[in-house]
Scaffold this motif. Structure first.
Motif, mmCIF file in Angstrom:
data_model
loop_
_atom_site.group_PDB
_atom_site.id
_atom_site.type_symbol
_atom_site.label_atom_id
_atom_site.label_comp_id
_atom_site.label_asym_id
_atom_site.label_seq_id
_atom_site.Cartn_x
_atom_site.Cartn_y
_atom_site.Cartn_z
ATOM 1 N N GLY A 156 0.773 -1.238 0.000
ATOM 2 C CA GLY A 156 0.000 0.000 0.000
ATOM 3 C C GLY A 156 0.800 1.281 0.000
ATOM 4 O O GLY A 156 0.232 2.357 0.186
ATOM 5 N N GLN A 157 2.131 1.216 -0.204
ATOM 6 C CA GLN A 157 2.922 2.441 -0.211
ATOM 7 C C GLN A 157 2.969 3.059 -1.607
ATOM 8 O O GLN A 157 2.665 2.411 -2.601
ATOM 9 C CB GLN A 157 4.360 2.168 0.273
ATOM 10 C CG GLN A 157 5.355 1.756 -0.800
ATOM 11 C CD GLN A 157 5.112 0.379 -1.359
ATOM 12 O OE1 GLN A 157 4.355 -0.393 -0.792
ATOM 13 N NE2 GLN A 157 5.761 0.048 -2.458
ATOM 14 N N VAL A 158 3.351 4.335 -1.668
ATOM 15 C CA VAL A 158 3.580 5.034 -2.936
ATOM 16 C C VAL A 158 5.013 5.545 -2.921
ATOM 17 O O VAL A 158 5.398 6.291 -2.023
ATOM 18 C CB VAL A 158 2.593 6.202 -3.126
ATOM 19 C CG1 VAL A 158 2.910 6.964 -4.414
ATOM 20 C CG2 VAL A 158 1.147 5.699 -3.149
ATOM 21 N N GLN A 159 5.801 5.117 -3.909
ATOM 22 C CA GLN A 159 7.198 5.533 -3.956
ATOM 23 C C GLN A 159 7.306 7.002 -4.369
ATOM 24 O O GLN A 159 6.469 7.523 -5.100
ATOM 25 C CB GLN A 159 7.989 4.657 -4.945
ATOM 26 C CG GLN A 159 7.925 3.164 -4.644
ATOM 27 C CD GLN A 159 8.629 2.789 -3.344
ATOM 28 O OE1 GLN A 159 9.286 3.605 -2.718
ATOM 29 N NE2 GLN A 159 8.483 1.531 -2.929
ATOM 30 N N THR A 160 8.371 7.662 -3.916
ATOM 31 C CA THR A 160 8.575 9.073 -4.227
ATOM 32 C C THR A 160 9.047 9.243 -5.670
ATOM 33 O O THR A 160 9.554 8.304 -6.301
ATOM 34 C CB THR A 160 9.630 9.690 -3.305
ATOM 35 O OG1 THR A 160 10.900 9.065 -3.574
ATOM 36 C CG2 THR A 160 9.258 9.494 -1.839
ATOM 37 N N ARG A 161 8.897 10.439 -6.181
ATOM 38 C CA ARG A 161 9.377 10.735 -7.537
ATOM 39 C C ARG A 161 10.883 10.508 -7.632
ATOM 40 O O ARG A 161 11.367 9.947 -8.618
ATOM 41 C CB ARG A 161 9.041 12.180 -7.907
ATOM 42 C CG ARG A 161 9.497 12.562 -9.308
ATOM 43 C CD ARG A 161 9.271 14.037 -9.612
ATOM 44 N NE ARG A 161 9.719 14.361 -10.951
ATOM 45 C CZ ARG A 161 8.956 14.341 -12.033
ATOM 46 N NH1 ARG A 161 7.682 13.987 -11.929
ATOM 47 N NH2 ARG A 161 9.442 14.644 -13.229
ATOM 48 N N GLU A 162 11.610 10.919 -6.597
ATOM 49 C CA GLU A 162 13.066 10.741 -6.599
ATOM 50 C C GLU A 162 13.429 9.262 -6.688
ATOM 51 O O GLU A 162 14.363 8.871 -7.398
ATOM 52 C CB GLU A 162 13.672 11.361 -5.350
ATOM 53 C CG GLU A 162 13.592 12.884 -5.270
ATOM 54 C CD GLU A 162 12.201 13.388 -4.916
ATOM 55 O OE1 GLU A 162 11.921 14.578 -5.165
ATOM 56 O OE2 GLU A 162 11.379 12.575 -4.408
ATOM 57 N N CYS A 163 12.692 8.437 -5.979
ATOM 58 C CA CYS A 163 12.935 7.001 -6.005
ATOM 59 C C CYS A 163 12.701 6.438 -7.404
ATOM 60 O O CYS A 163 13.537 5.677 -7.931
ATOM 61 C CB CYS A 163 12.030 6.305 -4.997
ATOM 62 S SG CYS A 163 12.035 4.498 -5.112
ATOM 63 N N ILE A 164 11.600 6.801 -8.017
ATOM 64 C CA ILE A 164 11.276 6.280 -9.346
ATOM 65 C C ILE A 164 12.313 6.726 -10.368
ATOM 66 O O ILE A 164 12.736 5.948 -11.239
ATOM 67 C CB ILE A 164 9.866 6.723 -9.765
ATOM 68 C CG1 ILE A 164 8.818 6.070 -8.863
ATOM 69 C CG2 ILE A 164 9.601 6.369 -11.217
ATOM 70 C CD1 ILE A 164 8.836 4.557 -8.867
ATOM 71 N N GLU A 165 12.760 7.977 -10.281
ATOM 72 C CA GLU A 165 13.791 8.448 -11.206
ATOM 73 C C GLU A 165 15.080 7.658 -11.027
ATOM 74 O O GLU A 165 15.755 7.302 -12.007
ATOM 75 C CB GLU A 165 14.037 9.943 -10.998
ATOM 76 C CG GLU A 165 12.875 10.813 -11.469
ATOM 77 C CD GLU A 165 13.099 12.297 -11.173
ATOM 78 O OE1 GLU A 165 14.044 12.612 -10.403
ATOM 79 O OE2 GLU A 165 12.342 13.126 -11.707
ATOM 80 N N ALA A 166 15.440 7.369 -9.776
ATOM 81 C CA ALA A 166 16.655 6.593 -9.509
ATOM 82 C C ALA A 166 16.524 5.173 -10.062
ATOM 83 O O ALA A 166 17.484 4.612 -10.600
ATOM 84 C CB ALA A 166 16.929 6.554 -8.010
ATOM 85 N N VAL A 167 15.329 4.595 -9.950
ATOM 86 C CA VAL A 167 15.101 3.240 -10.463
ATOM 87 C C VAL A 167 15.226 3.217 -11.986
ATOM 88 O O VAL A 167 15.820 2.297 -12.571
ATOM 89 C CB VAL A 167 13.716 2.732 -10.024
ATOM 90 C CG1 VAL A 167 13.336 1.467 -10.793
ATOM 91 C CG2 VAL A 167 13.704 2.459 -8.533
ATOM 92 N N ILE A 168 14.687 4.225 -12.647
ATOM 93 C CA ILE A 168 14.770 4.285 -14.114
ATOM 94 C C ILE A 168 16.228 4.396 -14.559
ATOM 95 O O ILE A 168 16.666 3.712 -15.500
ATOM 96 C CB ILE A 168 13.940 5.462 -14.653
ATOM 97 C CG1 ILE A 168 12.442 5.194 -14.422
ATOM 98 C CG2 ILE A 168 14.206 5.691 -16.141
ATOM 99 C CD1 ILE A 168 11.541 6.369 -14.743
ATOM 100 N N ARG A 169 16.995 5.234 -13.872
ATOM 101 C CA ARG A 169 18.422 5.343 -14.207
ATOM 102 C C ARG A 169 19.136 4.013 -13.993
ATOM 103 O O ARG A 169 19.950 3.590 -14.818
ATOM 104 C CB ARG A 169 19.076 6.442 -13.368
ATOM 105 C CG ARG A 169 18.733 7.859 -13.811
ATOM 106 C CD ARG A 169 19.641 8.875 -13.143
ATOM 107 N NE ARG A 169 19.427 8.924 -11.706
ATOM 108 C CZ ARG A 169 18.558 9.735 -11.106
ATOM 109 N NH1 ARG A 169 17.809 10.566 -11.845
ATOM 110 N NH2 ARG A 169 18.411 9.728 -9.799
ATOM 111 N N PHE A 170 18.817 3.344 -12.882
ATOM 112 C CA PHE A 170 19.437 2.047 -12.583
ATOM 113 C C PHE A 170 19.116 1.033 -13.683
ATOM 114 O O PHE A 170 19.996 0.312 -14.170
ATOM 115 C CB PHE A 170 18.932 1.543 -11.224
ATOM 116 C CG PHE A 170 19.345 0.141 -10.894
ATOM 117 C CD1 PHE A 170 20.606 -0.124 -10.385
ATOM 118 C CD2 PHE A 170 18.469 -0.926 -11.089
ATOM 119 C CE1 PHE A 170 20.985 -1.426 -10.073
ATOM 120 C CE2 PHE A 170 18.842 -2.223 -10.779
ATOM 121 C CZ PHE A 170 20.109 -2.475 -10.281
#
Length: 470
Positions: free
Chosen positions: A247-261
């Motif tokens: 039920g969590q929502v990841q932060t924008r910063e987290c998603i951007e880091a995942v895309i770069r990874f």
């Protein structure tokens, strides 16, 4: 019907031929498939419901199925405009009825004009009705701040699950150390573990950080990836956001880091947002799914910058399934293009939508509050989706007793909960969890008048269970 293993010798003795298909001769990958959301505990819940109907006395008067996110089964009121458009498409004679608003009629007529024979009973093309795919593309473009979406890259599906499995089929290849590995979050939605088992792919676990509200850490992704490369070929990374079961929502910063990874490591990125809903792939290939309306099974997958030859193969896979159900396509169209402010249905649509969202927000807050007031239960905030995934402390004697019974400790807890209170939840072991921790997933969907007593009863049961095994 398959023979049980012990029946083989008896069949030979009686001069009978053995069954062609038995547990020993069936596809071994299918035998490895598990799906906790509709697993043994739900089967027991069905038995208890039957016993109650037969008048068998229980410590409760009804079974509350808090195991699955089936909103309308739990009493959530359907959105009127969606049902009106669907009814008009299914039975066009209603277009002459004064009981339906003009904008609903216009929407239904527009959709019917795009159907073969102007009938919802006709097949659509395999990728879904062209008009609806165009509406989905416009929705994506609006949502993403004007970034164009091409309807030719959008494929409608029978819910998000169907689209996800199709993508996984494209990815799975190799044998031995070259088998495809797919990184999935733990806890995860068991569709992924089930599909990977069926496809004989390698499940690569990465753990969400429960202490930080189930945050996703790129360092943990890197650890899982490096370890997996010793025994398989990791090719894809799955992100579930909002989290299911967490039920969590990841932060924008987290998603951007995942895309770069994912880009740096050459991973196909599936960002499953079907509880909100969307799936995304790397800057080289993006896919998205949308699915809500449960039983009507409507969804989509968007692929961007996928290899053209691979996209043709995906289209071939979709063609084998003929087409997604047309009622689900209709509802998807209305979801992605709701009434405009100038439409007669706008005010009612907005009021109904806000009421549903406000009630879900109140239920999420109440769930977190009640559980965190109970000793031995800890619940992170429910930020999205419709689930909570509380952590429960179980006494060592309870863990020992579960092991004696051949059960996971949290399965033992959940079965006892069901038998004594009628509350059906799913043990955390069905979704994956860190060693030595125990959880359960429950939906927050029951009506508010039932949810508070449910939460309090569950908390009281945990206290009783803890005393019993302390």
């Amino acid at each position: 019907m398959a023979l049980r293993t012990g029946d083989h010798s008896q069949a030979a003795t009686n001069g009978l031929k053995e069954k062609v298909l038995t547990l020993d001769t069936m596809n071994p990958c299918v035998r490895k498939v598990e799906y906790a959301v509709r697993g043994p505990i739900v089967l027991r819940a069905l038995e208890l419901e039957q016993e109650l109907r037969q008048g068998v006395k229980k410590p409760f008067t009804e079974v509350i199925r808090a195991n699955i996110g089936d909103a309308q089964a739990m009493g959530q009121t359907p959105i009127t405009f969606l049902r009106q458009v669907l009814a008009l498409c299914v039975h066009p004679d209603l277009l002459n009825s004064p009981d339906f608003p003009d904008d609903a009629k216009r929407r239904a007529e527009r959709i019917l004009q795009a159907c073969g024979g102007h009938s919802l009973g006709a097949y659509s093309i395999s990728s879904g009705t062209q008009l609806i795919r165009e509406d989905v593309a416009r929705y994506i473009e609006r949502r993403d701040g004007g970034i164009p979406a091409d309807p030719n890259n959008i494929f409608l599906s029978t819910g998000a699950s169907d689209a996800i499995v199709t993508l996984l089929k494209l990815l799975v290849a190799g044998e031995g150390r070259t088998r495809t590995g797919v990184l999935i979050p733990i806890p995860q939605y068991p569709l992924y573990s089930a599909a990977l088992a069926e496809l004989n792919a390698v499940q690569v676990d990465y753990y969400l950080d429960e202490e930080r509200a189930w945050a996703l850490d790129v360092a943990e992704l890197r650890r899982a990836l490096l370890q997996a490369r010793d025994h398989c070929r990791p090719r894809a990374l799955c992100i579930i956001n909002p989290g299911n079961p967490t039920g969590q929502v990841q932060t924008r910063e987290c998603i951007e880091a995942v895309i770069r990874f994912a880009f740096e490591e050459g991973l196909f990125l599936l960002a499953d947002e079907s509880r909100c809903t969307r799936t995304t792939c790397t800057p080289r290939a993006r896919s998205s799914t949308r699915s809500r309306r449960c039983g009507f099974r409507g969804g989509y997958v968007e692929v961007v910058n996928m290899d053209a030859a691979v996209q043709q193969q995906m289209q071939k896979l979709r063609s084998v399934r003929l087409c997604p159900p047309t009622p689900g396509q209709v509802l998807l169209d209305v979801v992605v293009s709701p009434p405009a402010p100038s439409d007669p249905s706008f005010a009612q649509f907005q009021a109904e939508r806000r009421a549903v969202l406000a009630e879900l927000a109140a239920k999420a807050k109440l769930t977190e509050q009640v559980f965190n007031e109970a000793p031995g239960i800890r619940c992170n905030p429910v930020q999205g989706a419709m689930y909570s995934f509380p952590r429960v402390q179980l006494p060592p004697r309870a863990v020992q007793r579960a092991q004696e019974l051949g059960l996971a400790p949290d399965m033992f807890f959940c079965l006892r909960l069901l038998e004594e209170t009628g509350i059906c939840v799913v043990p955390g072991s069905g979704f994956g969890q860190r060693e030595g921790t125990y959880h359960f997933r429950m939906t927050i969907l029951p009506p508010m008048e039932k949810l508070r007593p449910l939460l309090e009863t569950l908390s009281q049961f945990h206290a009783k269970f803890t005393r019993e095994y302390s």
